[in-house]
Design a protein around this motif. Structure first.
Motif, PDB file in Angstrom:
ATOM      1  N   ALA A 207       0.830  -1.210   0.000  1.00  0.00           N
ATOM      2  CA  ALA A 207       0.000   0.000   0.000  1.00  0.00           C
ATOM      3  C   ALA A 207       0.861   1.255   0.000  1.00  0.00           C
ATOM      4  N   ILE A 208       1.914   1.248   0.802  1.00  0.00           N
ATOM      5  CA  ILE A 208       2.777   2.417   0.906  1.00  0.00           C
ATOM      6  C   ILE A 208       3.546   2.632  -0.392  1.00  0.00           C
ATOM      7  N   GLY A 209       3.979   1.533  -1.028  1.00  0.00           N
ATOM      8  CA  GLY A 209       4.610   1.665  -2.332  1.00  0.00           C
ATOM      9  C   GLY A 209       3.671   2.275  -3.353  1.00  0.00           C
ATOM     10  N   ALA A 210       2.400   1.881  -3.302  1.00  0.00           N
ATOM     11  CA  ALA A 210       1.407   2.382  -4.255  1.00  0.00           C
ATOM     12  C   ALA A 210       1.122   3.859  -4.067  1.00  0.00           C
ATOM     13  N   THR A 211       1.206   4.351  -2.827  1.00  0.00           N
ATOM     14  CA  THR A 211       0.892   5.766  -2.575  1.00  0.00           C
ATOM     15  C   THR A 211       2.132   6.658  -2.652  1.00  0.00           C
ATOM     16  N   ASN A 212       3.232   6.216  -2.050  1.00  0.00           N
ATOM     17  CA  ASN A 212       4.425   7.062  -2.044  1.00  0.00           C
ATOM     18  C   ASN A 212       5.002   7.239  -3.450  1.00  0.00           C
ATOM     19  N   SER A 213       4.945   6.197  -4.266  1.00  0.00           N
ATOM     20  CA  SER A 213       5.429   6.334  -5.638  1.00  0.00           C
ATOM     21  C   SER A 213       4.534   7.277  -6.429  1.00  0.00           C
ATOM     22  N   ALA A 214       3.240   7.247  -6.158  1.00  0.00           N
ATOM     23  CA  ALA A 214       2.323   8.173  -6.831  1.00  0.00           C
ATOM     24  C   ALA A 214       2.641   9.614  -6.448  1.00  0.00           C
ATOM     25  N   PHE A 215       2.936   9.837  -5.157  1.00  0.00           N
ATOM     26  CA  PHE A 215       3.308  11.175  -4.720  1.00  0.00           C
ATOM     27  C   PHE A 215       4.581  11.647  -5.410  1.00  0.00           C
ATOM     28  N   ARG A 216       5.605  10.796  -5.450  1.00  0.00           N
ATOM     29  CA  ARG A 216       6.892  11.217  -5.993  1.00  0.00           C
ATOM     30  C   ARG A 216       6.849  11.403  -7.515  1.00  0.00           C
ATOM     31  N   LEU A 217       6.047  10.589  -8.225  1.00  0.00           N
ATOM     32  CA  LEU A 217       6.087  10.601  -9.681  1.00  0.00           C
ATOM     33  C   LEU A 217       4.910  11.322 -10.332  1.00  0.00           C
ATOM     34  N   ILE A 218       3.750  11.303  -9.695  1.00  0.00           N
ATOM     35  CA  ILE A 218       2.573  11.997 -10.240  1.00  0.00           C
ATOM     36  C   ILE A 218       2.335  13.307  -9.499  1.00  0.00           C
ATOM     37  N   GLY A 219       2.898  13.439  -8.293  1.00  0.00           N
ATOM     38  CA  GLY A 219       2.765  14.679  -7.536  1.00  0.00           C
ATOM     39  C   GLY A 219       3.180  15.917  -8.314  1.00  0.00           C
ATOM     40  N   PRO A 220       4.317  15.893  -9.057  1.00  0.00           N
ATOM     41  CA  PRO A 220       4.681  17.083  -9.838  1.00  0.00           C
ATOM     42  C   PRO A 220       3.635  17.460 -10.889  1.00  0.00           C
ATOM     43  N   ILE A 221       2.971  16.456 -11.484  1.00  0.00           N
ATOM     44  CA  ILE A 221       1.916  16.750 -12.461  1.00  0.00           C
ATOM     45  C   ILE A 221       0.728  17.407 -11.759  1.00  0.00           C
ATOM     46  N   TYR A 222       0.370  16.878 -10.585  1.00  0.00           N
ATOM     47  CA  TYR A 222      -0.688  17.504  -9.779  1.00  0.00           C
ATOM     48  C   TYR A 222      -0.350  18.962  -9.515  1.00  0.00           C
ATOM     49  N   ALA A 223       0.884  19.214  -9.082  1.00  0.00           N
ATOM     50  CA  ALA A 223       1.286  20.578  -8.730  1.00  0.00           C
ATOM     51  C   ALA A 223       1.205  21.504  -9.945  1.00  0.00           C
ATOM     52  N   GLN A 224       1.641  21.027 -11.108  1.00  0.00           N
ATOM     53  CA  GLN A 224       1.546  21.846 -12.309  1.00  0.00           C
ATOM     54  C   GLN A 224       0.108  22.079 -12.729  1.00  0.00           C
TER      55      GLN A 224
END
Length: 427
Positions: A207-224
């Motif tokens: 579960a943590i791999g599924a969420t933390n990787s999303a934050f690190r890799l998709i988080g920048p797209i969210y921010a933009q």
């Protein structure tokens, strides 16, 4: 404590951690600029962690065959070349392949450095070296984010700088005092045995791999997507990383005093609430987003170390490295899934849905933990070892962290009462 023999390795680790921390953010931003879909960018994250998983389970054979320096040199050369290929070949499929190779290389590079560090420390200095390594990680990964506003994400310069960093890391490794450390033992692990030790640690790692990787890799797209500039994206990502560092130790101390599963539930709930805050207030102001991602990182990022600590409470000292390798395998499985699934959710429902996704995964972890608490009581207080903050760089870090085994009565750091241990594991 004489750190001089280890300084070259720590310098190389700083460069590697900085380069790795920057690449995830850069790939997301540059990929969006090149017109790649959010789903394709997410698949690049999936490819990276696929390569990372392969590297973690296979690199020790390479170390045994050719040694640390040759292994590091070969992988660094491939990683530097791959970094340049990203800007020379602007193609989605090519980037997926390159990211897979880069994941393999970085897993191998970190395994090489961390097993080398482990060979160069004594039990008396192990804790201090690990603390320095954590500080290096925080400073490197956080500081690397601000290379984006300095060099920009749209040109050749930032890729050239990353390739230079990876290449320069060869210098301290090549000149290190300890040129022939003993190769580490292979990371054999028995997932059935690890599941028997702690099902919730395995579920939690996925579960943590599924969420933390999303934050690190998709988080920048969210921010933009919510309107942040490149400089603000760097600040946004850094705030989440710093948040994880700030609360990790206090939560770990709390878990030493109480049932770790209860702390796991409360921490997961904090991550759910922080994600809900981000989803509701996405784009309202930069400050609200910085606060939200700081809180998200503060609760989401420590969950992995809490899961490892809970599994170790039910393990013997001789099983620590096996547990670390197995849970990193579980984390990597979740990290392979996370960017791919979250990217399509964001592409379909908009940027705020990223934290709806993380909230759903963290909520599932809460339910699974409650279920396990009904199935088995907490580990006895005397079985709970001191909490250790772990980076998810390689299983070799477990040897550095747990080289001085927890003493529960025997001279080898293992329990002298095997019957009590067996009873506890089967409870």
């Amino acid at each position: 404590m004489n750190l001089r023999p280890l300084l070259p390795l720590l310098v190389a680790a700083f460069i590697m951690l900085a380069g790795n921390g920057l690449q995830g953010t850069l790939i997301a931003i540059r990929g969006a600029q090149e017109g790649f879909s959010t789903g394709l960018i997410g698949f690049m994250g999936t490819a990276y962690f696929g390569g990372f998983l392969l590297g973690c389970v296979s690199i020790t054979r390479m170390l045994s065959a050719v040694g640390h320096i040759r292994t590091f040199a070969a992988l660094a050369a491939i990683a530097a070349s791959g970094t340049l290929m990203l800007v020379l070949v602007i193609d989605g499929i090519a980037w997926v392949i390159i990211r897979f190779v880069m994941g393999f290389c970085f897993a191998g590079l970190f395994t090489t450095i961390e097993s080398w560090l482990n060979a160069g420390v004594s039990n008396e200095t192990r804790g201090r070296v690990l603390s320095i390594y954590r500080i290096i990680d925080l400073v490197a990964v956080t500081g690397a984010q601000f290379m984006l506003p300095v060099f920009g994400a749209g040109g050749f310069a930032v890729f050239a700088v990353m390739a230079l960093m990876i290449t320069i890391s060869l210098v301290p490794v090549s000149l290190a005092d300890r040129s022939s450390p003993k190769p580490p033992k292979d990371f054999h692990f028995d997932m059935k045995a690890i599941w028997a030790l702690s099902p919730i640690a395995c579920i939690g790692a996925v579960a943590i791999g599924a969420t933390n990787s999303a934050f690190r890799l998709i988080g920048p797209i969210y921010a933009q997507d919510i309107g942040l500039s490149i400089a603000s994206v760097a600040t946004f990502m850094s705030a989440g990383i710093i948040g994880g560092a700030v609360l990790q130790y206090p939560l770990g101390v709390l878990s030493d005093l109480h049932d770790r599963r209860l702390v796991l539930i409360l921490t997961s709930l904090g991550a759910v609430l922080a994600g809900l805050y981000l989803g509701l207030f996405a784009g309202t102001s930069p400050l609200s987003n910085y606060i939200g991602i700081f809180l998200f990182g503060a609760f989401a990022l420590p969950l992995y170390s809490l899961s490892v600590a809970h599994a170790n409470d039910h393990a013997e000292a001789s099983q620590y490295v096996m547990v670390a390798a197995g849970l990193m395998f579980c984390f990597s499985v979740g990290a392979i899934i996370g960017p791919f699934v979250s990217s399509f959710i964001v592409q379909t429902y908009g940027p705020a849905s990223l934290f709806t996704y993380t909230g759903a995964v963290h909520g599932t972890l809460i339910l699974a933990t409650i279920w396990r608490m009904r199935m088995r009581g907490p580990a006895p207080a005397e079985r709970r070892g001191a909490f250790t903050m772990l980076l998810r760089t390689s299983p070799a870090l477990a040897r550095l962290a747990n080289g001085k085994a927890r003493k529960t009565g025997g001279t080898d750091g293992q329990s002298t009462n095997r019957a009590d241990v067996a009873k506890d594991l089967n409870a």
